[in-house]
Design a protein around this motif. Structure first.
Motif, PDB file in Angstrom:
ATOM      1  N   ASP A   1       0.822  -1.209   0.000  1.00  0.00           N
ATOM      2  CA  ASP A   1       0.000   0.000   0.000  1.00  0.00           C
ATOM      3  C   ASP A   1       0.855   1.257   0.000  1.00  0.00           C
ATOM      4  O   ASP A   1       0.501   2.267  -0.609  1.00  0.00           O
ATOM      5  CB  ASP A   1      -0.947   0.007   1.194  1.00  0.00           C
TER       6      ASP A   1
ATOM      7  N   ARG B   1       0.708   4.045  -2.902  1.00  0.00           N
ATOM      8  CA  ARG B   1       0.424   5.423  -2.514  1.00  0.00           C
ATOM      9  C   ARG B   1       1.512   6.369  -3.039  1.00  0.00           C
ATOM     10  O   ARG B   1       1.227   7.450  -3.564  1.00  0.00           O
ATOM     11  CB  ARG B   1       0.353   5.514  -0.988  1.00  0.00           C
TER      12      ARG B   1
ATOM     13  N   LYS C   1       0.752   7.064  -6.605  1.00  0.00           N
ATOM     14  CA  LYS C   1      -0.331   8.035  -6.788  1.00  0.00           C
ATOM     15  C   LYS C   1       0.174   9.449  -6.535  1.00  0.00           C
ATOM     16  O   LYS C   1      -0.147  10.387  -7.265  1.00  0.00           O
ATOM     17  CB  LYS C   1      -1.478   7.757  -5.820  1.00  0.00           C
TER      18      LYS C   1
END
Ligand code: SF4
Lengths: 416, 268
Positions: B222, B226, B229
């Motif tokens: 994750d 992240r 992004k």
């Protein structure tokens, strides 16, 4: 620790984004079994930014601290903004983790200048060296050669990188001096020449010993900022053409000036980057690289700026009516290539297929020819339409898109 | 070879490329171009007249394939395969008409003649499929699982997953991975040696969101998605906004499994 990396990434990706070069193509770094990655000859876009540019590489700065003060640059010394530096290990980890997830095609590593050009260059090299020799990373690496760094370091950089680039940024020496007082043409041109020589030497070496290590196998590129200084498109294309010929550059990138430092009186007061002009320059550059046009055919002393309303190939055709019409069933490739509305692919298709019969309008349409433009410049079996009979002034009006910058801005890299 | 006549016959094959080649064999044997040539899984309402289910015999398929290579080239034979994988409605009949002309061609140059309708259409369709293959060299996104496997869901328009094997095998030979077509429910799996086709049963993957279940996800997964992004947002240049060009190059239908694009409310 993680939060820190995240913060640095935000700062240093944001600071790197104004470098518009994006290509990851032209290298062939074969995969090795068990190692990570390879570089494909045709680059791969992994994502696209909101402004429609391809993301293929992790484009990032090692640091955005800088001892220089270039007027056009967000990272210049005199700007008050958050600063950060990565460690070598952080950059290596980021690259590998992104690559393993197939987010990227490789790394594009640049930097502000800290301590000295050589010091900075050494840090960049350390990242690439670690990726290649410790992690057996075969993905693409594009590295900036920092203007002013020494020949030895440039030589080492070329051993780890696929592509090297030095940005010239401002297209004339006196304006460069004005806008980037710590730089001059020679600080950019001498690494550029070294890289060029390195590549040429390496080619010879590899002819003799096939196993000689490669030196910047994807060649070198540079970037020019358009509209921060008053040079004409003619000046810019002349410069680019020289780079292609003398330094054998793979690409010249044109970056419409983004006003990141409003209030600097040395810079023009504009609100928006000149995107239409940038797009016309890319089209003209395309003509030089793939359509065998010389820069002084595209523009000349009387026409020193590209027409914002007219694709440069069409503009050339309208100025040279005696070249037309071109008979598609007989003319050589080079002539067909010059017809507005016919691209490289369709020109090749025409040549390859006319031995099977005469090419008709419906064939042309299927081959992707833009007949609305091309039909004034060709003869083929059905409709011999002679430009001679048609007034270029009338044609110019008919074929110009109504002045709508949005429309011309769209197909950034297409050209026919 | 005598002319082939069209007939109100329907040939139904098992959906595989081999099965399709066997249907071609059948058509040649009967000297007829059927009015429909469709996979069993995609029954068409248009089926009128006699329906024949063609059996798949590997040796017949091989004979047709060799015939294509003999009359054109290896490259062209693979083009036929690629066009077949487009799964466009009617592509089977187009390919059959093409093959009839190819096998009737006296001088061996038919397949190069793009002025011919079938040749042209075949090449266009193959181009479309190859374009999607190229796009997915970029649009595949792996997630790492706790045991070090890299998993990527995709749902392409065309049935391209086999065509991805070579690229990803070369690039990621040091890690185990699965690329899975959630629409067609099969995938390719690389076990550090070879690539094989797999069907996942009882999977811990959410096909809607494309996420590996959190209990089998690697700890850092994750965090890295992240970071990605954030990176995507950071490189955007506001002054240059050009939404239309972005969606041209990265059409919305591909966003589902792209972490930088798929969060609800972030459809920009
Ligand atoms: S040297 Fe580079 S980073 Fe530093 S101010 Fe000039 S352009 Fe910006």
């Amino acid at each position: 620790m993680k939060e820190q990396v995240l913060k640095k990434l935000q700062v240093l990706a944001d600071a790197a984004k104004y470098d518009v070069s994006c290509s990851s193509s032209g290298s062939t770094r074969p995969a090795q079994d068990g190692a990570l990655g390879n570089a494909a000859r045709a680059g791969v876009c992994h994502s696209f930014t909101q402004d429609g540019r391809c993301i293929s590489l992790l484009k990032i700065l090692y640091t955005n601290y800088c001892i220089y003060d270039c007027a056009y640059c967000i990272n210049r010394r005199s700007n008050d903004l958050p600063r950060a530096s990565f460690s070598v290990d952080e950059l290596v980890d980021l690259t590998l983790s992104f690559y393993r997830r197939n987010y990227i095609e490789g790394l594009f590593l640049s930097s502000g200048v800290v301590v000295s050009p050589d010091h900075t260059m050494e840090r960049l090299i350390a990242v690439a060296r670690k990726l290649r020799s410790e992690h057996h990373f075969n993905g693409y690496i594009h590295m900036k050669a920092i203007p002013g760094s020494s020949a030895e370091l440039v030589a080492e950089a070329g051993l780890w990188a696929d592509r090297l680039s030095v940005n010239i940024e401002i297209p004339s020496e006196n304006n460069l001096k004005l806008l980037a007082p710590e730089k001059d043409f020679s600080s950019v041109l001498s690494p550029m020449n070294q890289i060029h020589q390195g590549i040429e030497l390496n080619k010879e070496e590899r002819r003799k010993y096939r196993k000689a290590p490669r030196f910047a196998p994807a060649g070198q590129s540079t970037q020019l900022i358009v509209g921060a200084s008053p040079e004409s498109d003619f000046d810019i294309l002349r410069l680019a053409s020289g780079f292609y010929k003398q330094q054998n550059l793979k690409r010249v990138y044109y970056s419409g000036f983004v006003p990141v430092n409003p209030g600097d009186s040395r810079l023009p007061a504009i609100q928006k980057p000149p995107l239409v002009r940038e797009n016309r320059l890319y089209q003209a550059d395309w003509l030089m690289r793939f359509y065998q046009f010389r820069f002084d055919e595209i523009l000349d002393d009387r026409h020193s700026f590209l027409d914002p309303n007219l694709d440069p190939k069409l503009a050339w055709a309208l100025r040279n009516p005696s070249f037309f019409p071109v008979d598609l069933n007989a003319a050589p490739y080079e002539m067909i290539l010059r017809v507005p509305g016919i691209g490289v692919r369709s020109a090749k298709l025409i040549i390859a297929n006319r031995r099977f019969g005469s090419i008709t309008f419906s064939h042309l349409k299927r081959m992707g020819v833009a007949l609305n433009r091309a039909r004034y410049f060709i003869t083929c079996r059905e409709l011999p339409l002679h430009l001679r009979d048609i007034d270029p002034v009338y044609l110019r009006r008919k074929l110009s898109p109504s002045v709508n910058p949005k429309v011309v801005q769209l197909n950034l890299f297409e050209h026919a | 070879m005598p002319e082939m006549e069209t007939s109100p016959l329907s040939l139904i094959y098992d959906g595989s490329f081999e099965g399709f080649l066997c249907a071609v064999f059948e058509a040649f044997e009967r000297r007829t171009i059927p009015q429909a040539l469709v996979p069993a899984s995609r029954p068409s309402q248009l089926l009128i007249g006699e329906q024949i289910e063609v059996e798949t015999h590997p040796n017949r398929a091989e004979r047709v394939r060799n015939g294509i290579i003999q009359r054109s080239s290896h490259r062209n034979a693979s083009l036929v395969h690629v066009a077949f994988l487009s799964e466009l409605p009617g592509v089977e009949l187009l390919l059959l008409r093409y093959l009839v002309k190819l096998f009737n061609d006296p001088n061996g140059r038919y397949w190069q003649n793009m002025l011919d309708d079938e040749v042209f259409e075949l090449v266009q369709i193959a181009r479309k499929v190859k374009k999607e293959v190229h796009r997915f060299h970029g649009f595949v996104r792996f997630q790492e699982t706790a045991d070090g496997m890299f998993f990527a869901p995709i749902d392409p328009d065309h049935n391209i997953i086999r065509l991805l094997a070579r690229h990803f095998r070369a690039r990621f030979s040091g890690q185990q991975w699965i690329i899975y077509d959630t629409k067609r429910n099969y995938g390719i799996y690389y076990d550090l040696h070879t690539v094989q086709e797999v069907v996942l049963q009882n999977h811990r993957i959410d096909f809607n969101a494309g996420n590996v279940a959190s209990e089998v996800k690697a700890l850092d997964e994750d965090f890295y998605s992240r970071l990605w992004k954030e990176y995507y947002d950071a490189v955007n240049i506001l002054e240059r906004q050009n939404h239309k060009q972005m969606t041209n190059l990265m059409p919305r239908r591909y966003w589902k499994y792209l972490p930088e694009k798929n969060q609800a409310g972030k459809l920009k």
